[in-house]
Design an enzyme around this catalytic site. Structure first.
Site, PDB file in Angstrom:
ATOM      1  N   TRP A  79      44.984 -47.492  -5.242  1.00 28.98           N
ATOM      2  CA  TRP A  79      45.900 -46.358  -5.497  1.00 28.98           C
ATOM      3  C   TRP A  79      45.135 -45.052  -5.533  1.00 28.98           C
ATOM      4  O   TRP A  79      45.614 -44.023  -5.039  1.00 28.98           O
ATOM      5  CB  TRP A  79      46.692 -46.576  -6.787  1.00 28.98           C
ATOM      6  CG  TRP A  79      47.535 -47.814  -6.711  1.00 28.98           C
ATOM      7  CD1 TRP A  79      47.453 -48.912  -7.510  1.00 28.98           C
ATOM      8  CD2 TRP A  79      48.567 -48.099  -5.740  1.00 28.98           C
ATOM      9  NE1 TRP A  79      48.371 -49.860  -7.106  1.00 28.98           N
ATOM     10  CE2 TRP A  79      49.056 -49.386  -6.033  1.00 28.98           C
ATOM     11  CE3 TRP A  79      49.110 -47.398  -4.668  1.00 28.98           C
ATOM     12  CZ2 TRP A  79      50.073 -49.982  -5.280  1.00 28.98           C
ATOM     13  CZ3 TRP A  79      50.120 -47.991  -3.914  1.00 28.98           C
ATOM     14  CH2 TRP A  79      50.594 -49.258  -4.228  1.00 28.98           C
ATOM     15  N   ASP A  80      43.961 -45.077  -6.136  1.00 29.64           N
ATOM     16  CA  ASP A  80      43.123 -43.871  -6.122  1.00 29.64           C
ATOM     17  C   ASP A  80      42.785 -43.459  -4.694  1.00 29.64           C
ATOM     18  O   ASP A  80      42.842 -42.277  -4.344  1.00 29.64           O
ATOM     19  CB  ASP A  80      41.802 -44.142  -6.852  1.00 29.64           C
ATOM     20  CG  ASP A  80      41.910 -43.998  -8.359  1.00 29.64           C
ATOM     21  OD1 ASP A  80      42.858 -43.353  -8.838  1.00 29.64           O
ATOM     22  OD2 ASP A  80      41.033 -44.526  -9.062  1.00 29.64           O
ATOM     23  N   LEU A  81      42.404 -44.430  -3.890  1.00 29.62           N
ATOM     24  CA  LEU A  81      41.962 -44.120  -2.527  1.00 29.62           C
ATOM     25  C   LEU A  81      43.114 -43.584  -1.681  1.00 29.62           C
ATOM     26  O   LEU A  81      42.965 -42.595  -0.950  1.00 29.62           O
ATOM     27  CB  LEU A  81      41.358 -45.364  -1.879  1.00 29.62           C
ATOM     28  CG  LEU A  81      40.026 -45.811  -2.483  1.00 29.62           C
ATOM     29  CD1 LEU A  81      39.697 -47.231  -2.033  1.00 29.62           C
ATOM     30  CD2 LEU A  81      38.893 -44.868  -2.096  1.00 29.62           C
ATOM     31  N   GLY A 105      43.839 -40.062  -2.798  1.00 29.79           N
ATOM     32  CA  GLY A 105      42.850 -39.084  -2.333  1.00 29.79           C
ATOM     33  C   GLY A 105      43.084 -38.670  -0.894  1.00 29.79           C
ATOM     34  O   GLY A 105      43.057 -37.476  -0.554  1.00 29.79           O
TER      35      GLY A 105
END
Lengths: 407, 407
Positions: free
Chosen positions: B163-165, B168
């Site tokens: 989810w972070d990736l 981003g």
């Protein structure tokens, strides 16, 4: 729907997740995205999950807000139409997203002969052109052997196609970046985004590769323990599993406070001569000492007691809930303004999201459904390629193109 | 490094993965990305993995090609400098990426008062501003309960912060999209990207939510079985696990051909009255009938026999290899032109990647390392904010700013 990219025309020749999400993100930010497919649908047109009638809920999720053109890509004339669509004139056109092979009829060389300043973003499996999909790239990167309980050696694949998703969003970024360069007079270009390179670069960006180069081995499999900090799932008195996380000093102190573990943890700190607050890595190193304290603290309270206390105390935590429970979660789905109940090409009506980001000062336009396959064939052939109604009728008769009725 | 975004100046006030990867992607496409941090480093400055000397391999992976400014964000003057950096003048500036709270000193309202056309992309946890990180959002979406072997009910977190990736890369896209709108005279805006919304929208885009709405329950946990098609890990005679995948008819026919299973599968098809080639979903429905055939075919051959045959036959497959084996894999790391051996701020030299995509017609510039914390403090204060050397010296003396020596 927002309209940041209003006026852009992007053509998409794609299948599966990566390239279609690229087109989806562009469309939901206002670009006109025209997807072409083989008559009858491409290899992703019947991907599960399906409706009872056999329509793909996956396809209609990934192709929202796009236009659809159906072509016979097995025929020379159909292929030529695809090439002409990808390279159609217009300052805000000449933007093509695809996962078709780099050396086929949609190669950059072939397309560039038709439009010199074309921007083509190409999703690939392996960089050398050989076949690779999210699952097989993921297995090559070591992650399935790092995932899952430490007491089980079986590889665990991810269920979320993370490499596809990252690639799709990164492709949307590179397309707009290349357009910016073209607007500054620097021409068009092909941008290749192989899943293998996105995967390899990401493993390096996150420090996984440097860690393995230094230690000689990959990160150990450790269940749900958060590497290098404090975090794991814990079970409450009533058997509910909660994920607790404490990376920053503040997250740590708040977790101790709400769980009433300050004194016990201080005792461990005294014994070991360390301060857990100032160094999250020490919490990881000594997690075997800390876990029993937390396990007891969780086991003494029900989820109904703990979770409001966590929220009030500013603890970073999450419940393990099923997706059906999540659908009732106001913050995720039920009252989420991203979602709107719309009718989809399957004929079903259900809530679907627009753009994933929110622009507080702009109006969030209506969520737009996916097209029916071939719904915009005639419109696009006329508006974008300038074909006459007679020419379009001939293409239908010759079965080179099809409309929403499949002919 | 490519230079598609040459001339842009982006300021980043961030920590962890999502916002830093947004800055990384922008920097490696040629933007000048200036990251500011607290003196001594932000909450991610000591994130594991660490070098032996205690430097973060994670931080130096995520901040390649950026400039670093160190400020005392606890002081009013340091906070004001951060605000002035984010809003510094220049047609190609006024681009700010952050995960600082939406209502704090870096709120859009406060920043907009300093620069009316600011574009601010803000990574958030939950959309309502409450704390959430990749792990806790993921647990709320149901995925850990769908992941892992079917014979084990324990939730399985992902090891890759998907989810972070995704957030981003999506933020990098929205930033350039908003810049394009600003270039067309439409002003600046704040774009909020909460992990919770990115997660919820993605679960819908992929059809997971529609599936659950229709069936009343989330997708069953099924180990490494590929949902709705044919795919799984199989074990060779010598105990090697290979991932085999067959979604398209071609992938299916090639797998049968190389494994010599055509006749046996035809028998099953005859018994069931189905055609597996034309409908990948039937391969999933009847996988319990098909698996034993494949298990026997794999068990009869070594990996050394099978894998070249798979490659020659165009089968879609992947080995489960460890990351240390992957580092020796020419296609992923060893001979991958994305990677270059460079010296990092930790003092270590190891291979690191540039931009994740490849532009065949452009020259791939050198991979640039992360800065030392505060390495560009003086340069940026002078060039971007126009401070005199006397003013800069005063700020050092007052401990409001620090250079690479930490003072």
């Amino acid at each position: 729907m927002y309209d940041l990219l209003k006026g852009l025309r992007v053509v998409e020749g794609s299948a599966f997740v990566a390239a279609p999400t690229c087109g989806l993100y562009l469309a939901q930010m206002g670009a006109e995205v025209i997807r072409f497919d083989n008559i009858g649908g491409g290899p992703d047109f019947r991907r599960w999950p399906l409706s009872e009638a056999g329509d793909s809920l996956y396809w209609e999720g990934l192709n929202k807000a796009k236009k659809s053109v159906a072509l016979d890509l097995g025929s020379a004339e159909g292929r030529e139409l695809a090439q002409r669509l990808a390279t159609a004139p217009g300052e805000d056109g000449g933007l093509f997203v695809t996962n078709f092979p780099a050396d086929g009829f949609l190669s950059y060389e072939k397309l560039r002969a038709l439009r010199d300043d074309l921007i083509c973003v190409r999703v690939m499996g392996w960089a050398d052109g050989s076949q690779g999909m999210d699952y097989t790239i993921n297995s090559a990167l070591g992650l399935p052997l790092m995932t899952g309980p430490a007491d089980d050696a079986r590889p665990v694949n991810h269920v979320l196609a993370a490499w596809d998703l990252l690639t799709g969003a990164y492709c949307a970024f590179t397309l707009v970046a290349a357009l910016m360069a073209r607007m500054k007079g620097r021409g068009g270009r092909e941008i290749r985004a192989p899943l293998s390179d996105i995967g390899a670069a990401t493993m390096a960006n996150l420090g996984f590769t440097a860690e393995t180069l230094l230690s000689g081995q990959q990160r150990a499999r450790m269940g749900n323990d958060v590497f290098g900090a404090f975090g794991r799932d814990f079970t409450t008195k009533d058997g509910v599993k909660l994920m607790l996380l404490a990376i920053t000093p503040k997250q740590w102190s708040k977790a101790l406070e709400v769980l009433g573990l300050g004194a016990e943890v201080a005792t461990v700190e005294g014994e070991l001569g360390v301060s857990f607050a100032s160094d999250e890595g020490l919490r990881f190193t000594h997690r075997a000492r800390l876990y029993p304290l937390f396990e007891r603290a969780f086991a003494g309270r029900t989820a109904a007691e703990l979770t409001p206390a966590f929220d009030a105390g500013g603890v970073t935590w999450g419940a393990y809930q099923t997706l059906e429970a999540a659908l009732d979660d106001a913050r995720l789905f039920k009252d989420n303004p991203l979602f709107q109940n719309i009718r989809h090409p399957s004929g079903l009506s259900y809530a679907a999201p627009g753009a994933m980001a929110t622009i507080p000062q702009d109006i969030r336009g209506d969520v737009r459904p996916a097209p029916k396959l071939g719904q915009h064939t005639d419109e696009v052939l006329s508006d974008v390629l300038g074909l006459s109604s007679g020419e379009i009728a001939r293409l239908h008769d010759a079965k080179v193109v099809a409309g929403p009725e499949g002919r």
